[in-house]
Design a protein around this motif. Structure first.
Motif, PDB file in Angstrom:
ATOM      1  N   ASP A 269       0.745  -1.114  -0.073  1.00  0.00           N
ATOM      2  CA  ASP A 269      -0.097  -0.001   0.046  1.00  0.00           C
ATOM      3  C   ASP A 269       0.812   1.311  -0.015  1.00  0.00           C
ATOM      4  OD1 ASP A 269      -2.341  -1.500  -0.023  1.00  0.00           O
ATOM      5  OD2 ASP A 269      -2.340  -1.533   2.197  1.00  0.00           O
ATOM      6  N   PHE A 270       1.843   1.284   0.885  1.00  0.00           N
ATOM      7  CA  PHE A 270       2.910   2.429   0.858  1.00  0.00           C
ATOM      8  C   PHE A 270       3.342   2.841  -0.634  1.00  0.00           C
ATOM      9  CE2 PHE A 270       7.207   4.025   1.277  1.00  0.00           C
ATOM     10  CZ  PHE A 270       7.032   5.102   2.199  1.00  0.00           C
ATOM     11  N   VAL A 271       3.993   1.643  -1.082  1.00  0.00           N
ATOM     12  CA  VAL A 271       4.550   2.077  -2.578  1.00  0.00           C
ATOM     13  C   VAL A 271       3.360   2.378  -3.632  1.00  0.00           C
ATOM     14  CG1 VAL A 271       6.001   1.114  -4.333  1.00  0.00           C
ATOM     15  CG2 VAL A 271       6.430   0.349  -1.901  1.00  0.00           C
ATOM     16  N   LYS A 272       2.332   1.670  -3.557  1.00  0.00           N
ATOM     17  CA  LYS A 272       1.295   1.981  -4.631  1.00  0.00           C
ATOM     18  C   LYS A 272       0.677   3.540  -4.405  1.00  0.00           C
ATOM     19  CE  LYS A 272      -3.233   0.255  -6.047  1.00  0.00           C
ATOM     20  NZ  LYS A 272      -4.109   1.314  -5.141  1.00  0.00           N
ATOM     21  N   ILE A 273       0.557   3.750  -3.201  1.00  0.00           N
ATOM     22  CA  ILE A 273      -0.382   5.187  -2.883  1.00  0.00           C
ATOM     23  C   ILE A 273       0.556   6.090  -3.253  1.00  0.00           C
ATOM     24  CG2 ILE A 273      -1.524   6.367  -1.030  1.00  0.00           C
ATOM     25  CD1 ILE A 273      -2.526   3.843   0.037  1.00  0.00           C
TER      26      ILE A 273
END
Length: 318
Positions: A269-273
């Motif tokens: 989630d961290f990388v995607k968002i």
């Protein structure tokens, strides 16, 4: 007179043939075996052996029926995971069995043997302790990890320049899968002696990104774009609200640091968002004509060009 006076003492202090020396809790068992016709030479050792087995079995049953349920209640109250309960139960079982063996030796009348065994065990423990200092250190560190719970299986952690997802925690080592799909086997002492970063320990996580704009660009307009794109993203929380601060006046850009919050964080989630958010801001900057400058260097000074002298080539001919 002296001989007659001492005869009773000699008779009282000297065991008669066929008599047995019984001591400890095994004496009633030996008497029972003797009453059943077991020879006296076998009644004592058999009684001691039966006493020892019964005591050890009683301790084992006590551990299964009382100690283990009590331990489970304590571990449940502490909120330990299943992987943490399993090794603690094994340790408790070993302690109960060891206590049963020690008490069994004592009640069976094996006091001298138990004392010799304890002496040998103490010497062996001292030697093993010196030889296995690192192992013991990691074992103790594993206990602290289970009790303090700085991270759990499935958490994303960072330490000493490494990062990855925790796959397994044991008393000696922990296993972490890196984002390059490499498996790291890490001694627990390395995870307790240093600083561990656990970005997913809480329900929310703050992301930060520094946007650079040109010195001629409108700071207020750029700030509005950064905030608007954060508010438009479905995975960015509105509370706490996104914020932007001017944090840097660099050589070639003005730094605007954006701070946004996401829920239920994970590495994916961290990388995607963050990637989606930064991409959206960059596209808006391009549409609004806001420049993201790159480092530039100005060179000053004189440049001299040496031109060949006319006829120089002819001077070199024979």
């Amino acid at each position: 007179m002296s001989i007659a006076g001492t005869a009773p003492v000699l008779q009282a202090g000297t065991p008669s043939p066929g008599s047995r020396e019984q001591s400890g809790a095994s004496a009633p068992v030996a008497d029972l075996l003797a009453s059943l016709g077991v020879p006296p030479t076998l009644a004592d050792p058999l009684g001691a052996a039966i006493t020892f087995v019964v005591v050890v079995a009683a301790f084992f049953l006590l551990g299964r029926t009382v100690v283990r349920p009590l331990l489970d209640r304590v571990l449940d109250a502490r909120g330990l995971d299943t992987h943490a309960k399993r090794p603690l139960r094994k340790i408790a079982n070993v302690v109960v069995v060891f206590a049963g063996i020690a008490v069994g030796f004592g009640l069976a009348g094996y006091g001298d043997f138990l004392q010799s065994l304890a002496t040998i065990a103490a010497a062996a423990t001292l030697a093993i302790g010196f030889a296995m200092q690192d192992v013991i250190k990691n074992f103790v560190a594993g206990i602290f990890i289970f009790t303090d719970k700085p991270f759990r299986i499935g958490d994303w952690i960072e330490w000493d320049g490494h990062s990855g997802i925790v796959e397994d925690i044991s008393f000696r080592v922990s296993r972490v899968r890196t984002f390059d799909n490499e498996l790291l086997t890490v001694p627990n002492s390395q995870l307790t002696d240093g600083v561990i970063k656990n970005p997913v320990a809480k329900d929310t996580l703050r992301l930060q990104f520094l946007f650079g704009i040109g010195y001629d660009d409108d700071i207020e307009h750029a700030t509005e774009i950064i905030v608007e794109e954060a508010e438009r993203h479905p995975d960015v929380l509105g509370d706490p609200a996104p914020s932007v601060r001017l944090t840097e006046l660099a050589d070639s850009y003005v730094g605007l640091k954006s701070r946004i919050w996401i829920a239920n964080p994970s590495r994916a989630d961290f990388v995607k968002i963050r990637g989606e958010y930064v991409t959206n801001v960059k596209e808006r900057f391009d549409e609004e004509g806001i420049e993201i400058p790159f480092p530039q260097r100005d060179l000053s000074g004189n440049v001299e060009l040496n031109t060949p002298v006319e006829g120089g080539a002819a001077l070199g001919d024979d």
